[in-house]
Motif scaffolding. Sequence first.
Motif, PDB file in Angstrom:
ATOM      1  N   GLU A  70       0.832  -1.211   0.000  1.00  0.00           N
ATOM      2  CA  GLU A  70       0.000   0.000   0.000  1.00  0.00           C
ATOM      3  C   GLU A  70       0.863   1.256   0.000  1.00  0.00           C
ATOM      4  O   GLU A  70       0.574   2.222  -0.743  1.00  0.00           O
ATOM      5  CB  GLU A  70      -0.916   0.007   1.223  1.00  0.00           C
ATOM      6  CG  GLU A  70      -2.033  -1.028   1.158  1.00  0.00           C
ATOM      7  CD  GLU A  70      -2.990  -0.864   2.324  1.00  0.00           C
ATOM      8  OE1 GLU A  70      -2.679  -0.068   3.239  1.00  0.00           O
ATOM      9  OE2 GLU A  70      -4.040  -1.538   2.311  1.00  0.00           O
ATOM     10  N   LYS A  71       1.894   1.278   0.804  1.00  0.00           N
ATOM     11  CA  LYS A  71       2.721   2.473   0.894  1.00  0.00           C
ATOM     12  C   LYS A  71       3.505   2.721  -0.381  1.00  0.00           C
ATOM     13  O   LYS A  71       3.718   3.870  -0.782  1.00  0.00           O
ATOM     14  CB  LYS A  71       3.691   2.360   2.082  1.00  0.00           C
ATOM     15  CG  LYS A  71       2.995   2.259   3.437  1.00  0.00           C
ATOM     16  CD  LYS A  71       2.042   3.421   3.644  1.00  0.00           C
ATOM     17  CE  LYS A  71       1.313   3.301   4.975  1.00  0.00           C
ATOM     18  NZ  LYS A  71       0.360   4.399   5.179  1.00  0.00           N
ATOM     19  N   VAL A  72       3.959   1.625  -1.036  1.00  0.00           N
ATOM     20  CA  VAL A  72       4.652   1.800  -2.311  1.00  0.00           C
ATOM     21  C   VAL A  72       3.707   2.419  -3.335  1.00  0.00           C
ATOM     22  O   VAL A  72       4.073   3.324  -4.097  1.00  0.00           O
ATOM     23  CB  VAL A  72       5.225   0.463  -2.814  1.00  0.00           C
ATOM     24  CG1 VAL A  72       5.682   0.581  -4.267  1.00  0.00           C
ATOM     25  CG2 VAL A  72       6.405   0.054  -1.948  1.00  0.00           C
ATOM     26  N   ASN A  73       2.463   1.904  -3.348  1.00  0.00           N
ATOM     27  CA  ASN A  73       1.483   2.474  -4.291  1.00  0.00           C
ATOM     28  C   ASN A  73       1.193   3.938  -3.963  1.00  0.00           C
ATOM     29  O   ASN A  73       1.090   4.780  -4.861  1.00  0.00           O
ATOM     30  CB  ASN A  73       0.184   1.667  -4.246  1.00  0.00           C
ATOM     31  CG  ASN A  73       0.335   0.302  -4.892  1.00  0.00           C
ATOM     32  OD1 ASN A  73       1.205   0.103  -5.745  1.00  0.00           O
ATOM     33  ND2 ASN A  73      -0.479  -0.652  -4.472  1.00  0.00           N
ATOM     34  N   GLU A  74       1.054   4.250  -2.649  1.00  0.00           N
ATOM     35  CA  GLU A  74       0.814   5.643  -2.276  1.00  0.00           C
ATOM     36  C   GLU A  74       2.013   6.514  -2.635  1.00  0.00           C
ATOM     37  O   GLU A  74       1.863   7.639  -3.117  1.00  0.00           O
ATOM     38  CB  GLU A  74       0.535   5.733  -0.779  1.00  0.00           C
ATOM     39  CG  GLU A  74      -0.790   5.113  -0.361  1.00  0.00           C
ATOM     40  CD  GLU A  74      -0.990   5.169   1.139  1.00  0.00           C
ATOM     41  OE1 GLU A  74      -0.095   5.711   1.829  1.00  0.00           O
ATOM     42  OE2 GLU A  74      -2.025   4.654   1.620  1.00  0.00           O
ATOM     43  N   GLY A  75       3.231   5.973  -2.384  1.00  0.00           N
ATOM     44  CA  GLY A  75       4.423   6.745  -2.731  1.00  0.00           C
ATOM     45  C   GLY A  75       4.520   7.003  -4.221  1.00  0.00           C
ATOM     46  O   GLY A  75       4.873   8.091  -4.671  1.00  0.00           O
ATOM     47  N   GLY A  78       9.404   1.750 -10.046  1.00  0.00           N
ATOM     48  CA  GLY A  78       8.413   2.061 -11.079  1.00  0.00           C
ATOM     49  C   GLY A  78       9.012   2.688 -12.318  1.00  0.00           C
ATOM     50  O   GLY A  78      10.120   3.218 -12.303  1.00  0.00           O
ATOM     51  N   ILE A  79       8.255   2.582 -13.407  1.00  0.00           N
ATOM     52  CA  ILE A  79       8.588   3.204 -14.685  1.00  0.00           C
ATOM     53  C   ILE A  79       7.476   4.194 -14.995  1.00  0.00           C
ATOM     54  O   ILE A  79       6.299   3.820 -14.979  1.00  0.00           O
ATOM     55  CB  ILE A  79       8.725   2.148 -15.802  1.00  0.00           C
ATOM     56  CG1 ILE A  79       9.828   1.151 -15.442  1.00  0.00           C
ATOM     57  CG2 ILE A  79       8.989   2.803 -17.137  1.00  0.00           C
ATOM     58  CD1 ILE A  79       9.914  -0.021 -16.384  1.00  0.00           C
ATOM     59  N   ASN A 105       5.584  -8.034 -20.007  1.00  0.00           N
ATOM     60  CA  ASN A 105       6.825  -8.799 -20.240  1.00  0.00           C
ATOM     61  C   ASN A 105       6.889 -10.041 -19.348  1.00  0.00           C
ATOM     62  O   ASN A 105       7.907 -10.334 -18.699  1.00  0.00           O
ATOM     63  CB  ASN A 105       8.055  -7.918 -19.998  1.00  0.00           C
ATOM     64  CG  ASN A 105       8.214  -6.855 -21.052  1.00  0.00           C
ATOM     65  OD1 ASN A 105       7.626  -6.946 -22.140  1.00  0.00           O
ATOM     66  ND2 ASN A 105       8.993  -5.824 -20.750  1.00  0.00           N
ATOM     67  N   ASP A 106       5.739 -10.764 -19.305  1.00  0.00           N
ATOM     68  CA  ASP A 106       5.621 -12.005 -18.529  1.00  0.00           C
ATOM     69  C   ASP A 106       5.822 -11.784 -17.028  1.00  0.00           C
ATOM     70  O   ASP A 106       6.194 -12.708 -16.293  1.00  0.00           O
ATOM     71  CB  ASP A 106       6.621 -13.053 -19.028  1.00  0.00           C
ATOM     72  CG  ASP A 106       6.350 -13.441 -20.473  1.00  0.00           C
ATOM     73  OD1 ASP A 106       5.166 -13.424 -20.872  1.00  0.00           O
ATOM     74  OD2 ASP A 106       7.310 -13.741 -21.199  1.00  0.00           O
ATOM     75  N   LYS A 107       5.576 -10.559 -16.578  1.00  0.00           N
ATOM     76  CA  LYS A 107       5.689 -10.258 -15.151  1.00  0.00           C
ATOM     77  C   LYS A 107       4.401  -9.584 -14.692  1.00  0.00           C
ATOM     78  O   LYS A 107       3.776  -8.838 -15.449  1.00  0.00           O
ATOM     79  CB  LYS A 107       6.882  -9.331 -14.875  1.00  0.00           C
ATOM     80  CG  LYS A 107       8.232  -9.941 -15.165  1.00  0.00           C
ATOM     81  CD  LYS A 107       9.361  -9.063 -14.645  1.00  0.00           C
ATOM     82  CE  LYS A 107       9.346  -7.712 -15.285  1.00  0.00           C
ATOM     83  NZ  LYS A 107      10.487  -6.870 -14.833  1.00  0.00           N
ATOM     84  N   ASP A 108       4.035  -9.871 -13.453  1.00  0.00           N
ATOM     85  CA  ASP A 108       2.883  -9.196 -12.870  1.00  0.00           C
ATOM     86  C   ASP A 108       3.314  -7.811 -12.385  1.00  0.00           C
ATOM     87  O   ASP A 108       4.323  -7.688 -11.667  1.00  0.00           O
ATOM     88  CB  ASP A 108       2.323 -10.014 -11.697  1.00  0.00           C
ATOM     89  CG  ASP A 108       1.714 -11.332 -12.163  1.00  0.00           C
ATOM     90  OD1 ASP A 108       1.245 -11.369 -13.317  1.00  0.00           O
ATOM     91  OD2 ASP A 108       1.719 -12.294 -11.375  1.00  0.00           O
ATOM     92  N   VAL A 109       2.549  -6.816 -12.776  1.00  0.00           N
ATOM     93  CA  VAL A 109       2.890  -5.439 -12.418  1.00  0.00           C
ATOM     94  C   VAL A 109       1.664  -4.755 -11.834  1.00  0.00           C
ATOM     95  O   VAL A 109       0.524  -5.154 -12.087  1.00  0.00           O
ATOM     96  CB  VAL A 109       3.405  -4.647 -13.640  1.00  0.00           C
ATOM     97  CG1 VAL A 109       4.718  -5.209 -14.138  1.00  0.00           C
ATOM     98  CG2 VAL A 109       2.369  -4.622 -14.753  1.00  0.00           C
ATOM     99  N   ILE A 167       5.302  -6.109  -9.245  1.00  0.00           N
ATOM    100  CA  ILE A 167       4.839  -6.639  -7.959  1.00  0.00           C
ATOM    101  C   ILE A 167       5.930  -7.475  -7.297  1.00  0.00           C
ATOM    102  O   ILE A 167       6.074  -7.491  -6.069  1.00  0.00           O
ATOM    103  CB  ILE A 167       3.559  -7.456  -8.175  1.00  0.00           C
ATOM    104  CG1 ILE A 167       2.435  -6.527  -8.651  1.00  0.00           C
ATOM    105  CG2 ILE A 167       3.132  -8.165  -6.898  1.00  0.00           C
ATOM    106  CD1 ILE A 167       1.126  -7.229  -8.918  1.00  0.00           C
ATOM    107  N   ALA A 168       6.728  -8.113  -8.133  1.00  0.00           N
ATOM    108  CA  ALA A 168       7.822  -8.924  -7.565  1.00  0.00           C
ATOM    109  C   ALA A 168       8.824  -8.035  -6.840  1.00  0.00           C
ATOM    110  O   ALA A 168       9.348  -8.389  -5.777  1.00  0.00           O
ATOM    111  CB  ALA A 168       8.515  -9.718  -8.683  1.00  0.00           C
ATOM    112  N   ASP A 169       9.089  -6.835  -7.440  1.00  0.00           N
ATOM    113  CA  ASP A 169      10.023  -5.926  -6.783  1.00  0.00           C
ATOM    114  C   ASP A 169       9.453  -5.395  -5.479  1.00  0.00           C
ATOM    115  O   ASP A 169      10.199  -5.070  -4.545  1.00  0.00           O
ATOM    116  CB  ASP A 169      10.331  -4.752  -7.725  1.00  0.00           C
ATOM    117  CG  ASP A 169      11.164  -5.200  -8.913  1.00  0.00           C
ATOM    118  OD1 ASP A 169      11.800  -6.262  -8.818  1.00  0.00           O
ATOM    119  OD2 ASP A 169      11.158  -4.488  -9.947  1.00  0.00           O
TER     120      ASP A 169
END
Length: 778
Positions: free
Chosen positions: A37-42, A216-217, A264-268, A288-290
């Motif tokens: 949650e905090k990563v998304n808020e950041g 993030g990108i 790219n075959d990764k969940d984001v 999401i993996a990161d």
Amino acid sequence: MRTYLLRLLGFSLLLGALPTICIGFASYYLAKHDMEEKVNEGNMQLLMQTQMRVEQTLKSLEMSATQLANSSLVQTAMNGLLTGEDFVQVRDLTTELTNLQTTAVIKQASLVNFEKDWVVNLGVMKKLSEMAGKDEFYDYAAMPMSMFWSTKQPAVNNSGQAAGIDADAMPPAADTISLVEKIPLLPRTNEPRGLLAVHISAADLRDALAPDNRLGINYILDSSGQAFLSSREQKSSYADINRDIFERVTLQGQKQGYMNAEWNDKDVAVLYRTSGYNGWTYVSVVSIADITKDTQKIAMFTLLACAIILLVVLIIGYFGSRRMYLPIRSLFELTRAMEGDSPSPGGRRDELAYIKESIETLAVSRSRLEEQMQGQSAHLKEFFVLKLFTGQMTDEDFLYRSRMYGFPSGWRRLGILTLQIDNLQETRYQEQDRELLLFAVNNIVGELLPVESRFSPILFGQSQATLLALTSDQPEALKRQMGETAELIKQKVEQYLQLKVSIGISRAYDSLSGTVKAYGESLAALKCRISLGEELIIHYEDLESGESTESAVYSHLKLMEEQLVQALQEMKLDKAVEVFRQYLSAVLSKDSFMNEHHMLLIQLMSRVMRIVQDQGMPMNKVLDGDNAVERLLKLQTREEIALWFQSRLFAPIVKLLSEKADKQYINIADRIVRMIHDQYDGEITLESCAAALSFHPVYLSRVFKKEMGVSFSEYLSEYRMNMAKVMLETTTLKISEIGEKLQYKNISAFIRTFRKAFGTTPGHYRELLDKEALESRR
């Protein structure tokens, strides 16, 4: 002794192990969830900061371009035909275009005049018709907006010519972003006189984006869903994500949100935010993996902490270590929760070092936030003044805001000026321009009055309100100062906008809590326009001292209603308008500030519409809509009411009655003519025709003369003389017999009438006929 020790150690281990294990597992799962949650808020905060950086660059360029487009140099150039000989003017224009440089690098800037067929850019001046890229300017002119940003990037082949469109091709990243401003900016048109096109480097906008990192990108989509700043490969890889975002924004109306996707075959995790400024969407893509990989470090850290705690319990006891470590651990967890981040993987750091770095980061963030809020201070000032006008802010809170935002201080009294636009029907503006005109008036007031003498001007419904900060205590001086300020505002609005406005002035008051009441007083003063006319500056104090208690005599109004109806029935529009103005003056002098005049006017409208119903005509031929009463209730001045009644009621009704009367007159005249033709040799009179047609003789006489141009007796005499001429030509009847047949009892009267009609007597006319017949037989 050893048994007791083992029991004590076992009890200590059991007592320390259970809480430690529970806390460890709970901390792991809570930290994992909170981290996401905090990563998304950041990232959302980072996205907002990116948006503000980009839009600050765009708005700065927009302001510079608008100032240039409205400058006297450009206005003079737009009215002239520039040639190669006007090198001084061209040089000045090129210099002004060059001076548009902001934080973004301007690749090219062009001033185009469609009417005079010339283009001036940073390089040269040439004719528009000879310019290779002229179609781009015409495309800009065809756009419906007066000012917009274009991210369109034309595709070119290796030879430099426009390439054909390939369904599988992906456009490259944009090299430039274009700001287009039509000249003039208002009104909106697809055929402007000219335009100003500024192309800035797309690389500067890319630099304004937050740099790509492990969290993030970031990239931007334009209003059509294209990642115009991204490379071809990036666009291809983001295609599915961009399509989903575009559908959410355009079809579902979700201007900000979060979604999970596969890239790219990764969940984001994808966060997006659409700007209300230009419709661009700012996107952040996070693996999401990161996000979750740091939870493993949290798990190891928790396990290690548990082991240490257990060891400390065995050595010095659980309670002592918990008392010493608990405050630091609590502060560390609080700091990490506020930051929404975890310690960097570069190495272990103690909690105090992490807390120190977090506090330093918060201080830097606060400084940046304060800098960004400075740019929004004007809007915040208007917002707080608006809350003050609506009674949503206390004196103490507003005084605090005053010190924060630099509102006037040291005032002794306050006063409110409320401005409203009068009738727009006789101006070059339309009703839909009212809000834009009020915005222009608000800007004029803000630039005209010194900052220390007024609070931020605001727009409130259909009014523009200004809160004045007054330094005097004397009533007369206060009234004079507010009146002079209102007169100054009124003069400048008329000078710059050619608008008729009225201004209501409240009483002076000494407390911010009285703002709501004072605003109501200024609106009450404006209601005097309904009785006193337009272009007023009136104090509420004058209303209180000049209130009248006279009551209108309703029988007199009823008499004027009947006079108005009679004038309409007689199709006398000028008389009806004159009577209505007298009626309106009587109504408004009776009811200066109440709403009773609306009821009287609606009653009059109903009485007038009965004329249409009595004639058997549909009412929609007069009122072509259902909002007639609503429109009548919105009229605010005497001239607006008089003009509305004259154009929407009186004129259409007179036209309908006139058309119906014309048809009726033609029908009556035709019937009388037929009766004359059938009964000319009998005892036919106007009275007999009136009895046969069931009309009054006087009415028939007027109708017949209006349609035929002659009176009934003149037409009857003329027709009988024509028939006498026919009888002289075709029969052998004596002249006296013909006169008797045509109802002439006196032969002399018949001969006189015949001579008057044909210039000769009946006998001489017959002799001429016989002579012509004899000559023809020879």
